[in-house]
Scaffold this motif. Sequence first.
Motif, PDB file in Angstrom:
ATOM      1  N   ARG A 160       1.442  24.465 -18.264  1.00 45.99           N
ATOM      2  CA  ARG A 160       2.523  25.382 -18.652  1.00 45.99           C
ATOM      3  C   ARG A 160       3.683  25.229 -17.663  1.00 45.99           C
ATOM      4  O   ARG A 160       3.511  24.728 -16.554  1.00 45.99           O
ATOM      5  N   ARG A 163       7.841  20.127 -18.236  1.00 49.94           N
ATOM      6  CA  ARG A 163       8.350  19.430 -19.423  1.00 49.94           C
ATOM      7  C   ARG A 163       7.155  19.152 -20.334  1.00 49.94           C
ATOM      8  O   ARG A 163       6.068  18.821 -19.848  1.00 49.94           O
ATOM      9  N   PRO A 164       7.325  19.252 -21.668  1.00 50.99           N
ATOM     10  CA  PRO A 164       6.163  19.112 -22.573  1.00 50.99           C
ATOM     11  C   PRO A 164       5.395  17.806 -22.361  1.00 50.99           C
ATOM     12  O   PRO A 164       4.154  17.792 -22.443  1.00 50.99           O
ATOM     13  N   GLU A 167       2.618  18.023 -19.772  1.00 51.24           N
ATOM     14  CA  GLU A 167       1.520  18.985 -19.886  1.00 51.24           C
ATOM     15  C   GLU A 167       0.294  18.337 -20.528  1.00 51.24           C
ATOM     16  O   GLU A 167       0.396  17.372 -21.278  1.00 51.24           O
TER      17      GLU A 167
END
Length: 426
Positions: A160, A163-164, A167
């Motif tokens: 969390r 940057r996506p 993750e």
Amino acid sequence: MTVYHGTVLDTPHSPFHGGGLRAESDAGIAVEAGVVVDRGPFARVRAARPDDEVVDLAGGVLLPGLVDTHVHFPQIRVIGGLGKPLLSWLDGRALPEEARMSDVHHAGVIAADFVDGLARAGTTTALVFGAHFAPAVDLLFERAAAVGLRVTAGLVVGDRNLRPELEVSAERAYSDGRSLAERWHGKERLRYAVTPRFSLATTPGLLESCAALLGDVDGALFTSHVNENPAEVAAVAQLFPECAHYVDTYDRFALLGRRSVLAHSVHPTDAELDVLAGTGASVAHCPSSNSALGSGLFPLRRHVERGVRVALGTDVGAGTGFSLLREGLQAYFMQALQGYPLTSAHLLWLATRAGAAALDLPDVGDLSVGRQFDAVWVRPQEGGTLDRVLGHADDADDALAKVFALGCAADIRSSWVAGGPVRLLS
Ligand SMILES: [Zn+2]
């Protein structure tokens, strides 16, 4: 067998607890199968083995190999990104660079630059914050093995506030980490470190998966960040209302012990220091980074007085380079500003034996008989200021202070790990 002949400085016992600098000029160190087997006046050590090779280290000083307990592999190119505090530095500088490590070609170039940078600075052992991508971590381990350094590293994980593309699920964090550890942990001088980025980037479920991995990889280390910046500390408190404090976010998942290293600890409470001391976890103090990001003045005296183990880290790329000599000098500056003056012996201890202890390497960190011959020969560049003043030092403590004040990577002439020369590949 090989006999090394020169001026030897080391700190086998902590200057924070009564130890001091051990200095021998015209010393001989005999090394067999990578281990120091004899040490003393050169004439005596040499006379006992007249037929063995002698390595002449005249001029300069021989120190134990330097130990960096906190340094980020993906971040070499963000060194010098000044002017931001931690959280905006992460968003604007560090994490975009971390994302580029998904490209294996890029990661290979960075791995070479990074490991060579450590080696050229005289660092022989490092606890390295890896990358968020397993193939990049493989490249780091490959390069470290080729150069011959002692490197402990792992997959950096978070689920969390990143940057996506950085993750990862708890399941994937475990399985990728497990397979990296199977490939590298215990191979040559490499070990695995379970590495959540920091509590701000982790859910309790991810920390549980980290604890499972730590339990399943015998001898693995644990590393992360703690209490670096007030805004970060406040955000972690909001995310973990059930925890007593930031240190508790790791302790409650059984992640702290004698093989755990937390970077920074600039803003700890006394209760947190007591947990660190009680579990035996170590703090990686990164003074250049703390200065560059304006994170704060590290309270070293409080750590020492409450029994917390402390070593040094460069924290590249928030830190400003790979030199642990310069990091020692910066540590000196920050403590001098707080009325806690250190000696050159304290700096050498922090940069060598304290780091080895933090990384649970009992055979590394000084040049006593029985230790691994991990060493660095500081032989000042001809004509430089260090070259001009070193020979005029008042005594060994003063000579070592001059090395910390003036020494840089260009003054590192040679280094050895386990009796073998560090191999600079580029
Ligand atoms: Zn860091």
